[in-house]
Design a protein around this motif. Structure first.
Motif, PDB file in Angstrom:
ATOM      1  N   MET A  88     -18.719  -7.290  27.743  1.00  0.00           N
ATOM      2  CA  MET A  88     -19.823  -7.997  28.389  1.00  0.00           C
ATOM      3  C   MET A  88     -19.685  -7.861  29.908  1.00  0.00           C
ATOM      4  SD  MET A  88     -17.058  -9.961  28.022  1.00  0.00           S
ATOM      5  CE  MET A  88     -17.138 -10.639  26.353  1.00  0.00           C
ATOM      6  N   LYS A  89     -20.677  -8.319  30.668  1.00  0.00           N
ATOM      7  CA  LYS A  89     -20.522  -8.360  32.119  1.00  0.00           C
ATOM      8  C   LYS A  89     -19.438  -9.386  32.451  1.00  0.00           C
ATOM      9  CE  LYS A  89     -25.067  -6.777  33.666  1.00  0.00           C
ATOM     10  NZ  LYS A  89     -25.464  -6.164  32.398  1.00  0.00           N
ATOM     11  N   PRO A  90     -18.599  -9.096  33.467  1.00  0.00           N
ATOM     12  CA  PRO A  90     -17.460  -9.984  33.751  1.00  0.00           C
ATOM     13  C   PRO A  90     -17.845 -11.455  33.920  1.00  0.00           C
ATOM     14  CG  PRO A  90     -17.265  -7.972  35.029  1.00  0.00           C
ATOM     15  CD  PRO A  90     -18.608  -7.917  34.357  1.00  0.00           C
ATOM     16  N   GLN A  91     -18.997 -11.710  34.533  1.00  0.00           N
ATOM     17  CA  GLN A  91     -19.390 -13.105  34.785  1.00  0.00           C
ATOM     18  C   GLN A  91     -19.755 -13.854  33.512  1.00  0.00           C
ATOM     19  OE1 GLN A  91     -20.936 -10.350  35.919  1.00  0.00           O
ATOM     20  NE2 GLN A  91     -23.164 -10.619  36.117  1.00  0.00           N
ATOM     21  N   TYR A  92     -19.902 -13.140  32.397  1.00  0.00           N
ATOM     22  CA  TYR A  92     -20.250 -13.785  31.127  1.00  0.00           C
ATOM     23  C   TYR A  92     -19.033 -13.979  30.217  1.00  0.00           C
ATOM     24  CZ  TYR A  92     -25.032 -12.525  32.505  1.00  0.00           C
ATOM     25  OH  TYR A  92     -26.213 -12.386  33.182  1.00  0.00           O
ATOM     26  N   LEU A  93     -17.846 -13.648  30.704  1.00  0.00           N
ATOM     27  CA  LEU A  93     -16.653 -13.727  29.858  1.00  0.00           C
ATOM     28  C   LEU A  93     -16.415 -15.146  29.354  1.00  0.00           C
ATOM     29  CD1 LEU A  93     -14.057 -12.597  28.601  1.00  0.00           C
ATOM     30  CD2 LEU A  93     -12.934 -12.941  30.828  1.00  0.00           C
ATOM     31  N   ASP A  94     -16.441 -16.130  30.248  1.00  0.00           N
ATOM     32  CA  ASP A  94     -16.151 -17.507  29.842  1.00  0.00           C
ATOM     33  C   ASP A  94     -17.139 -17.998  28.792  1.00  0.00           C
ATOM     34  OD1 ASP A  94     -13.916 -17.832  31.447  1.00  0.00           O
ATOM     35  OD2 ASP A  94     -15.065 -18.533  33.167  1.00  0.00           O
ATOM     36  N   ALA A  95     -18.415 -17.731  29.016  1.00  0.00           N
ATOM     37  CA  ALA A  95     -19.438 -18.175  28.064  1.00  0.00           C
ATOM     38  C   ALA A  95     -19.265 -17.492  26.715  1.00  0.00           C
ATOM     39  CB  ALA A  95     -20.833 -17.886  28.625  1.00  0.00           C
ATOM     40  N   ALA A  96     -18.933 -16.191  26.749  1.00  0.00           N
ATOM     41  CA  ALA A  96     -18.754 -15.449  25.498  1.00  0.00           C
ATOM     42  C   ALA A  96     -17.561 -15.983  24.710  1.00  0.00           C
ATOM     43  CB  ALA A  96     -18.570 -13.963  25.789  1.00  0.00           C
ATOM     44  N   LEU A  97     -16.469 -16.297  25.401  1.00  0.00           N
ATOM     45  CA  LEU A  97     -15.291 -16.817  24.708  1.00  0.00           C
ATOM     46  C   LEU A  97     -15.529 -18.236  24.207  1.00  0.00           C
ATOM     47  CD1 LEU A  97     -12.369 -15.442  26.916  1.00  0.00           C
ATOM     48  CD2 LEU A  97     -13.218 -14.560  24.737  1.00  0.00           C
ATOM     49  N   ALA A  98     -16.290 -19.023  24.960  1.00  0.00           N
ATOM     50  CA  ALA A  98     -16.615 -20.384  24.494  1.00  0.00           C
ATOM     51  C   ALA A  98     -17.447 -20.325  23.219  1.00  0.00           C
ATOM     52  CB  ALA A  98     -17.359 -21.141  25.595  1.00  0.00           C
ATOM     53  N   THR A 100     -17.473 -17.873  21.115  1.00  0.00           N
ATOM     54  CA  THR A 100     -16.595 -17.354  20.068  1.00  0.00           C
ATOM     55  C   THR A 100     -15.728 -18.469  19.498  1.00  0.00           C
ATOM     56  OG1 THR A 100     -16.506 -15.217  21.210  1.00  0.00           O
ATOM     57  CG2 THR A 100     -14.832 -15.634  19.531  1.00  0.00           C
ATOM     58  N   SER A 101     -15.164 -19.291  20.389  1.00  0.00           N
ATOM     59  CA  SER A 101     -14.313 -20.403  19.954  1.00  0.00           C
ATOM     60  C   SER A 101     -15.087 -21.387  19.082  1.00  0.00           C
ATOM     61  CB  SER A 101     -13.752 -21.116  21.186  1.00  0.00           C
ATOM     62  OG  SER A 101     -12.966 -22.224  20.806  1.00  0.00           O
ATOM     63  N   ASP A 102     -16.306 -21.706  19.503  1.00  0.00           N
ATOM     64  CA  ASP A 102     -17.142 -22.626  18.717  1.00  0.00           C
ATOM     65  C   ASP A 102     -17.450 -22.049  17.343  1.00  0.00           C
ATOM     66  OD1 ASP A 102     -17.160 -24.374  20.830  1.00  0.00           O
ATOM     67  OD2 ASP A 102     -19.134 -23.764  21.561  1.00  0.00           O
ATOM     68  N   SER A 103     -17.684 -20.740  17.306  1.00  0.00           N
ATOM     69  CA  SER A 103     -18.040 -20.091  16.051  1.00  0.00           C
ATOM     70  C   SER A 103     -16.857 -20.025  15.088  1.00  0.00           C
ATOM     71  CB  SER A 103     -18.556 -18.672  16.342  1.00  0.00           C
ATOM     72  OG  SER A 103     -18.770 -17.962  15.151  1.00  0.00           O
ATOM     73  N   LEU A 104     -15.661 -19.753  15.637  1.00  0.00           N
ATOM     74  CA  LEU A 104     -14.486 -19.610  14.786  1.00  0.00           C
ATOM     75  C   LEU A 104     -13.996 -20.961  14.267  1.00  0.00           C
ATOM     76  CD1 LEU A 104     -12.509 -16.960  16.870  1.00  0.00           C
ATOM     77  CD2 LEU A 104     -13.601 -16.588  14.651  1.00  0.00           C
ATOM     78  N   GLY A 105     -14.038 -21.965  15.141  1.00  0.00           N
ATOM     79  CA  GLY A 105     -13.626 -23.300  14.729  1.00  0.00           C
ATOM     80  C   GLY A 105     -12.129 -23.523  14.707  1.00  0.00           C
ATOM     81  N   ASP A 106     -11.332 -22.471  14.845  1.00  0.00           N
ATOM     82  CA  ASP A 106      -9.876 -22.617  14.833  1.00  0.00           C
ATOM     83  C   ASP A 106      -9.287 -21.396  15.523  1.00  0.00           C
ATOM     84  OD1 ASP A 106      -7.400 -23.621  14.419  1.00  0.00           O
ATOM     85  OD2 ASP A 106      -7.472 -23.574  12.223  1.00  0.00           O
ATOM     86  N   GLU A 127      -5.346 -13.142  29.573  1.00  0.00           N
ATOM     87  CA  GLU A 127      -4.486 -13.834  28.609  1.00  0.00           C
ATOM     88  C   GLU A 127      -4.769 -15.331  28.613  1.00  0.00           C
ATOM     89  OE1 GLU A 127      -0.398 -11.253  28.230  1.00  0.00           O
ATOM     90  OE2 GLU A 127      -0.688 -12.426  30.057  1.00  0.00           O
ATOM     91  N   GLU A 128      -4.905 -15.900  29.791  1.00  0.00           N
ATOM     92  CA  GLU A 128      -5.143 -17.335  29.891  1.00  0.00           C
ATOM     93  C   GLU A 128      -6.483 -17.725  29.252  1.00  0.00           C
ATOM     94  OE1 GLU A 128      -4.064 -21.090  30.486  1.00  0.00           O
ATOM     95  OE2 GLU A 128      -2.808 -19.333  30.941  1.00  0.00           O
ATOM     96  N   LYS A 129      -7.512 -16.930  29.498  1.00  0.00           N
ATOM     97  CA  LYS A 129      -8.835 -17.230  28.958  1.00  0.00           C
ATOM     98  C   LYS A 129      -8.880 -17.025  27.442  1.00  0.00           C
ATOM     99  CE  LYS A 129     -11.376 -16.168  33.222  1.00  0.00           C
ATOM    100  NZ  LYS A 129     -11.929 -17.516  33.456  1.00  0.00           N
ATOM    101  N   LEU A 130      -8.168 -16.009  26.957  1.00  0.00           N
ATOM    102  CA  LEU A 130      -8.187 -15.714  25.525  1.00  0.00           C
ATOM    103  C   LEU A 130      -7.425 -16.752  24.704  1.00  0.00           C
ATOM    104  CD1 LEU A 130      -7.829 -11.847  25.640  1.00  0.00           C
ATOM    105  CD2 LEU A 130      -9.670 -13.088  24.487  1.00  0.00           C
ATOM    106  N   LYS A 131      -6.619 -17.584  25.366  1.00  0.00           N
ATOM    107  CA  LYS A 131      -5.905 -18.638  24.643  1.00  0.00           C
ATOM    108  C   LYS A 131      -6.852 -19.671  24.051  1.00  0.00           C
ATOM    109  CE  LYS A 131      -1.485 -18.156  27.030  1.00  0.00           C
ATOM    110  NZ  LYS A 131      -0.541 -18.737  28.009  1.00  0.00           N
ATOM    111  N   LYS A 132      -8.126 -19.597  24.430  1.00  0.00           N
ATOM    112  CA  LYS A 132      -9.130 -20.465  23.797  1.00  0.00           C
ATOM    113  C   LYS A 132      -9.296 -20.133  22.316  1.00  0.00           C
ATOM    114  CE  LYS A 132     -11.984 -20.978  27.960  1.00  0.00           C
ATOM    115  NZ  LYS A 132     -13.288 -20.632  28.577  1.00  0.00           N
ATOM    116  N   ILE A 133      -8.994 -18.859  21.960  1.00  0.00           N
ATOM    117  CA  ILE A 133      -9.243 -18.444  20.574  1.00  0.00           C
ATOM    118  C   ILE A 133      -8.001 -17.905  19.855  1.00  0.00           C
ATOM    119  CG2 ILE A 133     -11.699 -17.998  20.942  1.00  0.00           C
ATOM    120  CD1 ILE A 133     -11.109 -15.063  21.197  1.00  0.00           C
ATOM    121  N   VAL A 134      -6.938 -17.592  20.603  1.00  0.00           N
ATOM    122  CA  VAL A 134      -5.706 -17.116  19.961  1.00  0.00           C
ATOM    123  C   VAL A 134      -4.524 -17.614  20.783  1.00  0.00           C
ATOM    124  CG1 VAL A 134      -5.790 -14.910  21.194  1.00  0.00           C
ATOM    125  CG2 VAL A 134      -4.474 -15.086  19.087  1.00  0.00           C
ATOM    126  N   ILE A 135      -3.476 -18.105  20.111  1.00  0.00           N
ATOM    127  CA  ILE A 135      -2.364 -18.755  20.814  1.00  0.00           C
ATOM    128  C   ILE A 135      -1.613 -17.778  21.705  1.00  0.00           C
ATOM    129  CG2 ILE A 135      -0.168 -19.963  20.504  1.00  0.00           C
ATOM    130  CD1 ILE A 135      -1.312 -21.172  17.942  1.00  0.00           C
TER     131      ILE A 135
END
Length: 294
Positions: A88-98, A100-106, A127-135
């Motif tokens: 995605m465009k870099p400025q949309y990374l946070d929204a895309a991961l949020a 994704t996290s909501d969709s996965l639920g865990d 790495e820090e941002k991806l911790k929203k969806i993977v430990i």
């Protein structure tokens, strides 16, 4: 005797290592398209091995025609893919991961590899941002370019500490399917991105200008573009295959008192070298700024 172009392409397809992983893309824009089409055209993957998500249908049509799995849900891609390319465009990374996290639920199991092609964003930030969806995310930062679409790409990547040797191997497979690929230190990523990632845009501007010059001198537009494109292709191939410095190859074209050296003189007086160097520097600085903003 040289093998013909079609035969070379056929031989290249036969030599491509098949990728057994399922490849996912979050983002369906030009870079994702270049990587995906390069993978499919090279024979490295089948379209059925690709999952892709985008928030709107604007860019999805091409992928549907190719036979890839498409969705507006990022979680659908992340669940099904072994390797997820953040495109995605870099400025949309946070929204895309949020989303994704909501969709996965865990949290995800630590079995997924994430490859980012987002300009300027460092591995530690990813790495820090991806911790929203993977430990413990496994991350590769890469920069391909759009000529991957025609198997003439130039890609570079760097690995995180958590990335495994197998991750490096699959990353190299993905990007070398569409051209040249090498691993570099992260400290060089922004500079390499400016040269190979943004470089095609600079070259296309120069090609357009050369074609305009040919049109000015009476050559039809279609012929002008074809002449310029083949000239750029041949010149690049001479640099890669001869091992000679571009300056040496330039000298071999410029005869004493000839027409080519007169053209070179105009370029030198206009400061073309300095302008191109400044373009690279400006691109690197912007990549650094984008990294700080993320």
């Amino acid at each position: 005797m040289e093998v013909g172009g079609d035969k070379r392409k056929e031989n290249n397809l036969q030599n491509v290592n098949r990728i057994q992983k399922v490849i996912g893309f979050i983002g369906a824009g030009n870079m994702a398209k270049a990587i995906g089409e390069g993978l499919i055209k090279s024979g490295a993957v089948d379209a059925s091995q690709i999952y892709i998500s985008a928030p709107t249908q604007r860019n999805i049509g091409t992928w549907m025609e190719l036979g890839a799995h498409t969705s507006d849900n990022n979680g659908f891609v992340v669940k099904n893919a072994d390797v997820i390319i953040l495109a995605m465009k870099p400025q949309y990374l946070d929204a895309a991961l949020a989303e994704t996290s909501d969709s996965l639920g865990d949290w995800l199991p630590n079995t997924k590899l994430f490859i980012s092609v987002l300009g300027g964003i460092r591995i530690d930030t990813l790495e820090e941002k991806l911790k929203k969806i993977v430990i413990r995310p496994r991350v590769i930062r890469a920069m391909p370019n759009t000529p991957m679409m025609v198997q003439e790409g130039c890609s570079a990547f760097c690995r995180s500490i958590s990335a495994t040797d197998e991750d490096v191997k699959i990353t190299h497979q993905i990007f070398s399917a569409g051209g040249r690929c090498e691993m570099i230190p992260e400290s060089l990523m922004n500079a390499v991105s400016a040269v190979s990632g943004s470089g095609p845009a600079f070259i296309f501007v120069m090609m357009e200008a050369l074609a305009d010059g040919a049109v000015k001198m009476g050559i039809p537009r279609a012929s002008s573009i074809e002449l310029v494109a083949q000239t750029v292709l041949g010149s690049a191939k001479m640099v890669l295959e001869s091992g000679q410095h571009p300056g040496q190859l330039k000298d071999s074209v410029c005869s004493p008192g000839g027409s080519s050296i007169c053209g070179i003189n105009v370029l030198e007086r206009a400061g073309v070298r300095g302008v191109l160097m400044d373009a690279i520097e400006a691109t690197v600085k912007r990549s650094e700024e984008m990294g700080k903003l993320s």
